[in-house]
Enzyme design. Structure first.
Site, PDB file in Angstrom:
ATOM      1  N   SER A   4       0.851  -1.194   0.000  1.00 53.07           N
ATOM      2  CA  SER A   4       0.000   0.000   0.000  1.00 53.07           C
ATOM      3  C   SER A   4       0.880   1.233   0.000  1.00 53.07           C
ATOM      4  CB  SER A   4      -0.943  -0.050   1.215  1.00 53.07           C
ATOM      5  OG  SER A   4      -1.774   1.083   1.224  1.00 53.07           O
ATOM      6  N   SER A   5       0.580   2.205   0.843  1.00 51.84           N
ATOM      7  CA  SER A   5       1.350   3.456   0.862  1.00 51.84           C
ATOM      8  C   SER A   5       1.006   4.216   2.136  1.00 51.84           C
ATOM      9  CB  SER A   5       0.967   4.304  -0.358  1.00 51.84           C
ATOM     10  OG  SER A   5       1.359   5.651  -0.179  1.00 51.84           O
ATOM     11  N   TYR A  21      -5.505   7.818  -6.082  1.00 46.81           N
ATOM     12  CA  TYR A  21      -4.496   6.918  -5.511  1.00 46.81           C
ATOM     13  C   TYR A  21      -4.826   6.624  -4.039  1.00 46.81           C
ATOM     14  CZ  TYR A  21       0.264   5.159  -4.521  1.00 46.81           C
ATOM     15  OH  TYR A  21       1.353   4.397  -4.167  1.00 46.81           O
ATOM     16  N   LYS A  31      -5.695   2.922  -2.514  1.00 51.69           N
ATOM     17  CA  LYS A  31      -4.930   2.287  -1.443  1.00 51.69           C
ATOM     18  C   LYS A  31      -5.789   2.072  -0.190  1.00 51.69           C
ATOM     19  CE  LYS A  31      -0.824   1.740  -3.336  1.00 51.69           C
ATOM     20  NZ  LYS A  31      -0.467   0.409  -3.872  1.00 51.69           N
TER      21      LYS A  31
HETATM   22  N1  LIG Z   1       7.716   4.223  -5.376  1.00 52.29           N
HETATM   23  C1  LIG Z   1       7.096   4.821  -4.374  1.00 52.29           C
HETATM   24  O1  LIG Z   1       7.474   5.927  -3.956  1.00 52.29           O
HETATM   25  C2  LIG Z   1       5.929   4.118  -3.696  1.00 52.29           C
HETATM   26  C3  LIG Z   1       5.529   4.595  -2.441  1.00 52.29           C
HETATM   27  C4  LIG Z   1       4.476   3.967  -1.780  1.00 52.29           C
HETATM   28  C5  LIG Z   1       3.842   2.891  -2.377  1.00 52.29           C
HETATM   29  N2  LIG Z   1       4.238   2.461  -3.599  1.00 52.29           N
HETATM   30  C6  LIG Z   1       3.517   1.316  -4.192  1.00 52.29           C
HETATM   31  O2  LIG Z   1       4.439   0.286  -4.436  1.00 52.29           O
HETATM   32  C7  LIG Z   1       3.980  -0.514  -5.516  1.00 52.29           C
HETATM   33  C8  LIG Z   1       5.110  -0.677  -6.514  1.00 52.29           C
HETATM   34  O3  LIG Z   1       5.435   0.606  -7.014  1.00 52.29           O
HETATM   35  P1  LIG Z   1       6.854   0.910  -7.701  1.00 52.29           P
HETATM   36  O4  LIG Z   1       7.381   2.122  -7.066  1.00 52.29           O
HETATM   37  O5  LIG Z   1       7.629  -0.316  -7.747  1.00 52.29           O
HETATM   38  O6  LIG Z   1       6.323   1.336  -9.158  1.00 52.29           O
HETATM   39  P2  LIG Z   1       7.009   1.176 -10.580  1.00 52.29           P
HETATM   40  O7  LIG Z   1       8.474   1.151 -10.467  1.00 52.29           O
HETATM   41  O8  LIG Z   1       6.352   2.211 -11.422  1.00 52.29           O
HETATM   42  O9  LIG Z   1       6.518  -0.301 -11.037  1.00 52.29           O
HETATM   43  C9  LIG Z   1       5.149  -0.560 -11.138  1.00 52.29           C
HETATM   44  C10 LIG Z   1       4.947  -1.983 -11.488  1.00 52.29           C
HETATM   45  O10 LIG Z   1       3.537  -2.252 -11.493  1.00 52.29           O
HETATM   46  C11 LIG Z   1       3.201  -2.877 -12.715  1.00 52.29           C
HETATM   47  N3  LIG Z   1       1.840  -2.529 -13.097  1.00 52.29           N
HETATM   48  C12 LIG Z   1       1.286  -1.307 -13.222  1.00 52.29           C
HETATM   49  N4  LIG Z   1       0.014  -1.403 -13.608  1.00 52.29           N
HETATM   50  C13 LIG Z   1      -0.241  -2.727 -13.747  1.00 52.29           C
HETATM   51  C14 LIG Z   1      -1.368  -3.478 -14.126  1.00 52.29           C
HETATM   52  N5  LIG Z   1      -2.518  -2.894 -14.479  1.00 52.29           N
HETATM   53  N6  LIG Z   1      -1.266  -4.832 -14.154  1.00 52.29           N
HETATM   54  C15 LIG Z   1      -0.125  -5.453 -13.816  1.00 52.29           C
HETATM   55  N7  LIG Z   1       0.995  -4.792 -13.440  1.00 52.29           N
HETATM   56  C16 LIG Z   1       0.928  -3.457 -13.423  1.00 52.29           C
HETATM   57  C17 LIG Z   1       4.212  -2.390 -13.728  1.00 52.29           C
HETATM   58  O11 LIG Z   1       4.256  -3.296 -14.812  1.00 52.29           O
HETATM   59  P3  LIG Z   1       5.079  -2.956 -16.168  1.00 52.29           P
HETATM   60  O12 LIG Z   1       6.533  -3.089 -15.776  1.00 52.29           O
HETATM   61  O13 LIG Z   1       4.684  -3.983 -17.143  1.00 52.29           O
HETATM   62  O14 LIG Z   1       4.711  -1.566 -16.537  1.00 52.29           O
HETATM   63  C18 LIG Z   1       5.473  -2.348 -12.871  1.00 52.29           C
HETATM   64  O15 LIG Z   1       6.052  -3.631 -12.819  1.00 52.29           O
HETATM   65  C19 LIG Z   1       2.763   0.200  -6.088  1.00 52.29           C
HETATM   66  O16 LIG Z   1       1.590  -0.426  -5.642  1.00 52.29           O
HETATM   67  C20 LIG Z   1       2.868   1.605  -5.515  1.00 52.29           C
HETATM   68  O17 LIG Z   1       1.607   2.199  -5.394  1.00 52.29           O
HETATM   69  C21 LIG Z   1       5.280   3.045  -4.281  1.00 52.29           C
END
Ligand SMILES: NC(=O)c1ccc[n+]([C@@H]2O[C@H](COP(=O)([O-])OP(=O)(O)OC[C@H]3O[C@@H](n4cnc5c(N)ncnc54)[C@H](OP(=O)(O)O)[C@@H]3O)[C@@H](O)[C@H]2O)c1
Length: 256
Positions: A146-147, A160, A164
């Protein structure tokens, strides 16, 4: 030589970012891993190949979690090709576009909530027979990424935050319903993490081109690395967390 079969973990969003780090951490602990990705086949195939080179089995599946049929098809493939699942990590995610409620396109709202909440519901539901089987035999785990946003609800982030919040409601409900079947269900809630999404976020909200510029102002002198989130997931699905379920662990260096 393995004496017992490795656990099988499915990580959505496992090709890149936090999901990739989670898949690598679970593989280091000996799990076989299936990665689900939406578009970036190259990243998912590369991650799977890197993990396979470490000695585990690794698979990449194209499946969009924002689509019910795609979730069901992925679950059917896992059942057909593996016949088991021990760990499900929901890490797939997209950011919303930073508009006010007044200016948000209904299509964007629906897409973001589908990815973060409806999709995880559909996929979990479709995989429950396998997870229950694993849970009754020993244990099974579901982790939702989540977040911190659900405790903050900042302006310009409604889709968003709503996605979440609904994801966390699903997690807490599922934990209570499935404890009797041996499932452990937990939430990890990161702050800003150094991934594509995190880099885009600091660019859009703080005007910072290089996320490294945020290191000095961040807890412990650095922006959270995806591996630091992955290590918490790794703990949650391990035997070290044998009496733990229905928890939300914030991984933000104490910011909120
Ligand atoms: N980064 C942050 O600052 C942060 C903070 C809090 C929470 N989060 C959460 O952590 C999780 C991972 O985020 P991240 O930072 O790793 O993001 P990221 O680097 O942008 O990677 C996102 C991943 O999700 C996949 N994805 C997106 N939409 C999808 C869909 N409809 N079906 C299947 N796969 C999908 C993408 O697939 P593709 O590679 O094929 O595009 C990619 O592998 C998310 O849920 C995000 O909300 C992130």
């Amino acid at each position: 030589m393995r004496t017992t079969p490795a656990r099988l973990a499915l990580v959505t969003g496992g090709g890149r970012g936090i999901g990739r780090a989670v898949a690598a951490a679970l593989a280091r602990d000996g799990a076989d891993v299936a990665l689900a990705y939406r578009r970036d086949a190259a990243a998912a195939e590369r991650t799977a190949a890197e993990l396979a080179a470490t000695g585990v089995r690794a698979y990449a599946y194209r499946a969009s979690v924002d689509d019910l049929d795609s979730c069901r098809a992925l679950a059917a493939r896992i059942a057909d090709e593996h016949g088991r699942l021990d760990v499900l990590v929901h890490s797939a995610g997209i950011a919303s576009r930073g508009h006010s409620v007044a200016d948000t396109d209904p299509a964007e709202l629906e897409r973001v909530v589908r990815v973060h909440a409806l999709g995880p519901h559909h996929l979990t539901q479709a995989l429950l027979p396998l997870l229950r089987e694993a849970g009754r035999a020993r244990r099974a785990d579901v982790v939702f990424v989540s977040s911190v946003i659900t405790g903050v609800n900042p302006a310009f982030g409604a889709p968003y935050a709503m996605g979440k919040a609904a994801m966390e409601a699903l997690a807490h409900t599922l934990a209570k319903e499935e404890r009797g079947n041996g499932l452990h269900v937990n939430i990890v809630a990161p702050g800003v993490v150094d991934t594509d999404m995190g880099r885009r976020l600091v660019r859009a909200t703080l005007g910072v081109a290089d996320i490294r510029e945020r290191d000095a102002a961040s807890p412990y002198g650095h922006v959270c690395a995806p591996e630091e989130v992955a290590d918490v997931v790794r703990f949650l699905v391990s035997d070290a967390a044998s009496y733990l379920t229905d928890q939300r662990i914030v991984v933000d260096g104490g910011t909120f």
